[in-house]
Design an enzyme around this catalytic site. Structure first.
Site, PDB file in Angstrom:
ATOM      1  N   CYS A  38       0.834  -1.205   0.000  1.00 60.06           N
ATOM      2  CA  CYS A  38       0.000   0.000   0.000  1.00 60.06           C
ATOM      3  C   CYS A  38       0.867   1.253   0.000  1.00 60.06           C
ATOM      4  O   CYS A  38       2.055   1.213   0.318  1.00 60.06           O
ATOM      5  CB  CYS A  38      -0.890   0.049   1.244  1.00 60.06           C
ATOM      6  SG  CYS A  38      -1.958  -1.390   1.472  1.00 60.06           S
ATOM      7  N   CYS A  72      -6.028   1.613  -2.357  1.00 62.40           N
ATOM      8  CA  CYS A  72      -5.232   2.844  -2.455  1.00 62.40           C
ATOM      9  C   CYS A  72      -4.426   2.943  -3.744  1.00 62.40           C
ATOM     10  O   CYS A  72      -3.848   3.995  -4.029  1.00 62.40           O
ATOM     11  CB  CYS A  72      -4.307   2.971  -1.248  1.00 62.40           C
ATOM     12  SG  CYS A  72      -2.940   1.763  -1.204  1.00 62.40           S
ATOM     13  N   ASP A 444      20.112  37.797 -12.136  1.00 63.13           N
ATOM     14  CA  ASP A 444      18.859  38.064 -12.839  1.00 63.13           C
ATOM     15  C   ASP A 444      18.266  39.392 -12.362  1.00 63.13           C
ATOM     16  O   ASP A 444      18.192  39.661 -11.153  1.00 63.13           O
ATOM     17  CB  ASP A 444      17.878  36.920 -12.573  1.00 63.13           C
ATOM     18  CG  ASP A 444      16.553  37.114 -13.284  1.00 63.13           C
ATOM     19  OD1 ASP A 444      16.463  36.786 -14.476  1.00 63.13           O
ATOM     20  OD2 ASP A 444      15.606  37.632 -12.639  1.00 63.13           O
TER      21      ASP A 444
END
Length: 494
Positions: A38, A72, A444
């Site tokens: 699971c 699940c 930048d």
């Protein structure tokens, strides 16, 4: 070798008891009494601790003889964030396996791309993930097969080969082993609505992610920089063409609160696995926003930005070579000018496609096509032409490879050796093409403007020193800093 979360039993137990979906994909729980495995957030009552073992991958669970839980559906978990965080051998191998390289080229092909022997690859993956490359690829084929079975009316024989199986028998046996159901039983259990209205070569699916996910800068960036003919924003979805190993495709990606709706039209269904992988990479869907935001929030000047809009992702790319070319086209020009330059290349050298649903006309030109372009036909300064032609020549001959298998530091260094490549160009390619979560852009203009407004150091050297506390998530800090501006890249298109 790194140690995965599955080795920390107490932490895994706490995640399972709390059904914490943030850990889906980090590890898998195998239940000894039922023979199933699971995801941590499985809704069933958790087994006794003595009946649980923890594994690093679905393939490891399958190799140990466990079947996927029907409640699940652990095979549909988001991918492990580790392969985005790391650039070591295991991470690079996992990114290539997700791209379907083992199915197309075998384990020798995988090893050749990584520059290691097949024995080294197998030993490393087995030690860290509990499964070798063939088992990992088999788990991926099973997931692709299930997706095709449940969402298309294709005959089972077509699905088997589209998913990468060598025979119908292997397909049937693998699906039964992994899901404890035959392919026909899987289709019978699927909601009929999933099969309604499907057209040949087109699939509609849901791409999961770890919450939260802020779509504003993610889709805003992609839409604002979209190259006409290759990309567009239409009816609430980002659409673009894809160059794929067996053909081409068109994808439409729509943000929803709990998933990304993905509509894929493929010329060859064998490209499904790689197309999904590239879409997930484009949208950075395997990121762990809790870990990223927690660290950035520790800086008091970044904390308000994170609290205001948590879960920002790094907009990446579906084609690393394409993005490298576009980064050069965008040097020292506006977003609009960069789009214009790219559109001219697309019209002249791109491969045409038919798009009945919108305005997409071409696939971005291949590096081979761009390497043959006459530099005199490029409407850009001569120095930029030299940068462009040198880059595409290196991309075409493979001496510069920004692909998913690349070593981040080595590729960045090779880019910096090219004429016209400074830190900004190399780092924006590292951030969006290579996928380095720690790439940073201190030079930048937008980052420096944001830094000044927030009270952060404004000079690149001082800002880099301050940003050391944000590592290894500086690329995400860039997104939060950019978002302080009113540029269209920061807003979801309307």
């Amino acid at each position: 070798m790194q140690t995965g979360m599955h080795t920390d039993t107490e932490r895994c137990l706490r995640a399972v008891r709390s059904k914490d979906a943030r850990f889906d994909g980090w590890f898998f729980t195998a239940v000894l009494t039922t023979g199933i495995y699971c995801r941590p957030s499985c809704p069933v009552v958790p087994p006794k601790p003595g009946n649980m073992t923890f594994h690093p991958s679905a393939a490891a669970c399958q190799q140990a003889g466990f079947r996927a839980c029907k409640r699940c559906r652990p095979d549909t978990s988001p991918g492990s964030p580790e392969w985005n965080m790391r650039a070591d051998l295991t991470a690079r191998a996992m990114r290539l396996i997700a791209e379907g390289v083992v199915d197309r080229e075998g384990v020798p092909g995988l090893a050749a791309r990584l520059g290691y022997s097949t024995r080294q690859i197998e030993r490393q993956l087995l030690a860290e993930l509990g499964a070798g490359p063939l088992a990992l690829a088999r788990a991926q084929r099973a997931q692709t097969a299930r997706l095709l079975v449940e969402t298309t009316p294709l005959p089972m024989a077509d699905i088997a080969f589209a998913a990468g199986f060598s025979s119908i028998r292997t397909f049937n046996d693998t699906v039964r082993d992994v899901y404890a159901l035959s392919p026909s039983e899987l289709r019978t259990r699927a909601p009929r609505s999933r099969l309604a209205g499907t057209t040949p070569g087109t699939l509609s699916l849901r791409l999961p992610f770890r919450s939260p996910l802020n779509p504003d800068n993610l889709f805003g960036h992609l839409a604002a920089t979209a190259v006409p003919g290759v990309e567009e924003w239409r009816d609430g979805a980002y659409r673009r063409t894809l160059r794929l190993p067996y053909g081409h495709g068109i994808v439409a990606l729509t943000p929803n609160p709990d998933h990304i709706a993905c509509r894929l039209t493929l010329s060859d269904l064998r490209d499904l696995t790689v197309a999904i992988s590239r879409c997930r990479r484009l949208l950075d869907l395997d990121a762990d926003p809790a870990a990223i935001d927690d660290q950035l929030r520790a800086d008091p000047l970044l904390a308000p930005l994170v609290d205001k809009a948590p879960g920002r992702r790094v907009p990446r790319t579906v084609d690393e070579a394409e993005f490298a070319v576009r980064a050069v086209l965008g040097q020292q020009v506006s977003t609009a000018a960069a789009r214009t330059h790219a559109a001219r290349l697309v019209t002249a050298h791109g491969d045409p496609v038919d798009d009945p649903e919108g305005g997409l006309t071409h696939i971005f030109p291949s590096t081979e096509a761009l390497a043959a372009v006459d530099p005199e036909t490029l409407a850009m300064p001569r120095t930029r032409r030299t940068t462009f032609t040198t880059l595409v020549a290196h991309l075409a001959d493979g001496s510069v490879n920004p692909g998913v298998e690349s070593d981040w530091a080595e590729t960045r260094a090779r880019l910096l050796d090219l004429p016209g490549f400074g830190p900004w160009t190399a780092d924006v390619i590292a951030m969006r093409a290579l996928g380095d979560p720690d790439a940073f852009l201190p030079t930048d203009l937008g980052i420096r403007r944001a830094a000044g407004e927030l009270g952060l150091p404004a000079t690149p050297a001082a800002l880099t020193a301050r940003a050391a506390a944000w590592r290894p998530w500086r690329a995400y800090a860039v997104q939060y800093l950019w978002a302080t501006d009113s540029h269209p890249i920061n807003f979801l298109p309307v």
